[in-house]
Design a protein around this motif. Structure first.
Motif, PDB file in Angstrom:
ATOM      1  N   PHE A   1      -3.233  12.048   4.971  1.00  0.00           N
ATOM      2  CA  PHE A   1      -3.041  12.551   3.610  1.00  0.00           C
ATOM      3  C   PHE A   1      -3.281  14.052   3.630  1.00  0.00           C
ATOM      4  O   PHE A   1      -4.327  14.510   4.068  1.00  0.00           O
ATOM      5  CB  PHE A   1      -4.060  11.861   2.698  1.00  0.00           C
ATOM      6  CG  PHE A   1      -3.981  12.269   1.251  1.00  0.00           C
ATOM      7  CD1 PHE A   1      -3.255  11.515   0.336  1.00  0.00           C
ATOM      8  CD2 PHE A   1      -4.650  13.401   0.803  1.00  0.00           C
ATOM      9  CE1 PHE A   1      -3.190  11.884  -1.004  1.00  0.00           C
ATOM     10  CE2 PHE A   1      -4.584  13.781  -0.534  1.00  0.00           C
ATOM     11  CZ  PHE A   1      -3.855  13.018  -1.436  1.00  0.00           C
TER      12      PHE A   1
ATOM     13  N   THR B   1       2.827   1.627  -3.284  1.00  0.00           N
ATOM     14  CA  THR B   1       1.933   2.065  -4.365  1.00  0.00           C
ATOM     15  C   THR B   1       1.619   3.554  -4.224  1.00  0.00           C
ATOM     16  O   THR B   1       1.656   4.307  -5.207  1.00  0.00           O
ATOM     17  CB  THR B   1       0.626   1.244  -4.337  1.00  0.00           C
ATOM     18  OG1 THR B   1       0.965  -0.139  -4.450  1.00  0.00           O
ATOM     19  CG2 THR B   1      -0.302   1.629  -5.480  1.00  0.00           C
ATOM     20  N   ALA B   2       1.333   3.979  -2.996  1.00  0.00           N
ATOM     21  CA  ALA B   2       1.043   5.400  -2.750  1.00  0.00           C
ATOM     22  C   ALA B   2       2.254   6.252  -3.144  1.00  0.00           C
ATOM     23  O   ALA B   2       2.121   7.274  -3.834  1.00  0.00           O
ATOM     24  CB  ALA B   2       0.699   5.605  -1.268  1.00  0.00           C
TER      25      ALA B   2
ATOM     26  N   THR C   1      -4.414   7.039  -3.654  1.00  0.00           N
ATOM     27  CA  THR C   1      -3.396   7.184  -2.614  1.00  0.00           C
ATOM     28  C   THR C   1      -4.036   7.498  -1.268  1.00  0.00           C
ATOM     29  O   THR C   1      -3.672   6.922  -0.247  1.00  0.00           O
ATOM     30  CB  THR C   1      -2.411   8.309  -2.998  1.00  0.00           C
ATOM     31  OG1 THR C   1      -1.736   7.907  -4.180  1.00  0.00           O
ATOM     32  CG2 THR C   1      -1.402   8.576  -1.901  1.00  0.00           C
ATOM     33  N   LYS C   2      -5.003   8.400  -1.287  1.00  0.00           N
ATOM     34  CA  LYS C   2      -5.665   8.794  -0.034  1.00  0.00           C
ATOM     35  C   LYS C   2      -6.269   7.586   0.677  1.00  0.00           C
ATOM     36  O   LYS C   2      -6.246   7.503   1.905  1.00  0.00           O
ATOM     37  CB  LYS C   2      -6.741   9.845  -0.326  1.00  0.00           C
ATOM     38  CG  LYS C   2      -7.304  10.461   0.922  1.00  0.00           C
ATOM     39  CD  LYS C   2      -8.219  11.615   0.652  1.00  0.00           C
ATOM     40  CE  LYS C   2      -8.741  12.169   1.968  1.00  0.00           C
ATOM     41  NZ  LYS C   2      -9.703  13.238   1.742  1.00  0.00           N
TER      42      LYS C   2
ATOM     43  N   GLY D   1      -4.781   8.586  -9.199  1.00  0.00           N
ATOM     44  CA  GLY D   1      -3.566   8.610  -8.381  1.00  0.00           C
ATOM     45  C   GLY D   1      -3.794   9.210  -7.001  1.00  0.00           C
ATOM     46  O   GLY D   1      -3.508   8.577  -5.974  1.00  0.00           O
TER      47      GLY D   1
ATOM     48  N   GLU E   1       2.650   6.575  -6.949  1.00  0.00           N
ATOM     49  CA  GLU E   1       1.689   7.507  -7.563  1.00  0.00           C
ATOM     50  C   GLU E   1       2.116   8.959  -7.342  1.00  0.00           C
ATOM     51  O   GLU E   1       2.082   9.777  -8.264  1.00  0.00           O
ATOM     52  CB  GLU E   1       0.293   7.292  -6.978  1.00  0.00           C
ATOM     53  CG  GLU E   1      -0.376   5.998  -7.405  1.00  0.00           C
ATOM     54  CD  GLU E   1      -0.611   5.904  -8.903  1.00  0.00           C
ATOM     55  OE1 GLU E   1      -0.815   6.947  -9.556  1.00  0.00           O
ATOM     56  OE2 GLU E   1      -0.565   4.782  -9.433  1.00  0.00           O
ATOM     57  N   LEU E   2       2.505   9.275  -6.108  1.00  0.00           N
ATOM     58  CA  LEU E   2       2.855  10.666  -5.798  1.00  0.00           C
ATOM     59  C   LEU E   2       4.183  11.058  -6.432  1.00  0.00           C
ATOM     60  O   LEU E   2       4.345  12.202  -6.888  1.00  0.00           O
ATOM     61  CB  LEU E   2       2.886  10.866  -4.278  1.00  0.00           C
ATOM     62  CG  LEU E   2       1.537  10.631  -3.591  1.00  0.00           C
ATOM     63  CD1 LEU E   2       1.666  10.794  -2.086  1.00  0.00           C
ATOM     64  CD2 LEU E   2       0.467  11.587  -4.148  1.00  0.00           C
TER      65      LEU E   2
ATOM     66  N   LYS F   1       0.847  -1.203   0.000  1.00  0.00           N
ATOM     67  CA  LYS F   1       0.000   0.000   0.000  1.00  0.00           C
ATOM     68  C   LYS F   1       0.879   1.248   0.000  1.00  0.00           C
ATOM     69  O   LYS F   1       0.649   2.188  -0.766  1.00  0.00           O
ATOM     70  CB  LYS F   1      -0.907   0.018   1.235  1.00  0.00           C
ATOM     71  CG  LYS F   1      -2.072  -0.952   1.133  1.00  0.00           C
ATOM     72  CD  LYS F   1      -2.951  -0.860   2.358  1.00  0.00           C
ATOM     73  CE  LYS F   1      -4.102  -1.853   2.245  1.00  0.00           C
ATOM     74  NZ  LYS F   1      -4.903  -1.918   3.477  1.00  0.00           N
TER      75      LYS F   1
END
Ligand SMILES: Nc1ncnc2c1ncn2[C@@H]1O[C@H](COP(=O)(O)OP(=O)(O)OP(=O)(O)O)[C@@H](O)[C@H]1O
Ligand SMILES: [Mg+2]
Length: 134
Positions: free
Chosen positions: A116, A43-44, A109-110, A105, A47-48, A40
Motif C-alpha cells: 500500500f 473491496t479495496a 484498504t491498507k 476507506g 474504496e479507492l 479483499k
C-alpha cells in the motif's frame, strides 16, 4: 494471460466504479485468488475508486498482473488530479473523514492488501498503489 498484462479504466461515474469492481473480480479470478482474497481486492479497489471519484473529482484505475520471483499478483493504481490530501497522517487514521464517510476507506484498504503506497500532493492530485500476491 501473459505475465505482464495490464490495462486502464476510467473512474468518472458510479457506473465506472461498478465496471472497475467487475474488472478486479475478473483479474483475481484469472489469477486464481481464493474467493476471500478476491473479495479483499475488490473491496479495496472499490474504496479507492470511490475516493478518487468523490474527493479527486474522478480519475483512473490502472491494473497490472505482476510477477516477482515467480510469484504472481495484481497491482492496482488509482490516480486523480484532485486537491490532494493535506494531512496524510490524519487521513490514515481510523474514523477520520473530511466528508460524510466513515473514515475507514484508506485504513481498511491498507489492511486488505500486501502493499500500500500513497503519493499525494496538495493542488496536484493523489495516487494510491496497492498490490496483493497469490
Ligand atoms: N483521492 C483523494 N483525494 C483527496 N482526498 C482524499 C482522497 N482519498 C481520501 N482523501 C481524504 O482522506 C480522508 C479519509 O479517506 P477514507 O477513504 O479513509 O475515508 P472517507 O472516504 O472519508 O470515508 P469512507 O471511505 O469510510 O466512506 C477523506 O475523508 C478525504 O479527506
Ligand atoms: Mg473513502
Amino acid at each position: 494471460m501473459s505475465p505482464n498484462s495490464k490495462g486502464e479504466a476510467p473512474l468518472r461515474s458510479d457506473h465506472d466504479i461498478v465496471l472497475a469492481r467487475q474488472q478486479v473480480r475478473r483479474l483475481t479470478q484469472e489469477l486464481k485468488f481464493s474467493l476471500v482474497d478476491q473479495t479483499k481486492m475488490v473491496t479495496a479497489a472499490s474504496e479507492l475508486a470511490r475516493n478518487a471519484l468523490i474527493y479527486g473529482g474522478g480519475g483512473t484505475m490502472e491494473w497490472e498482473i505482476v510477477s516477482v520471483d515467480g510469484r504472481r499478483g495484481l497491482k492496482l493504481r488509482f490516480s486523480d488530479e484532485g486537491p490532494g490530501i493535506p494531512n496524510l497522517e490524519l487521513a490514515m487514521t481510523d474514523g477520520w473523514t473530511s466528508g460524510n464517510g466513515l473514515g475507514m476507506g484508506l485504513t481498511g484498504t491498507k489492511r486488505l492488501v500486501n502493499e500500500f503506497d500513497i503519493d499525494t500532493k496538495v493542488g496536484a492530485g493523489t495516487r494510491v498503489t496497492i498490490a496483493r500476491w497469490i
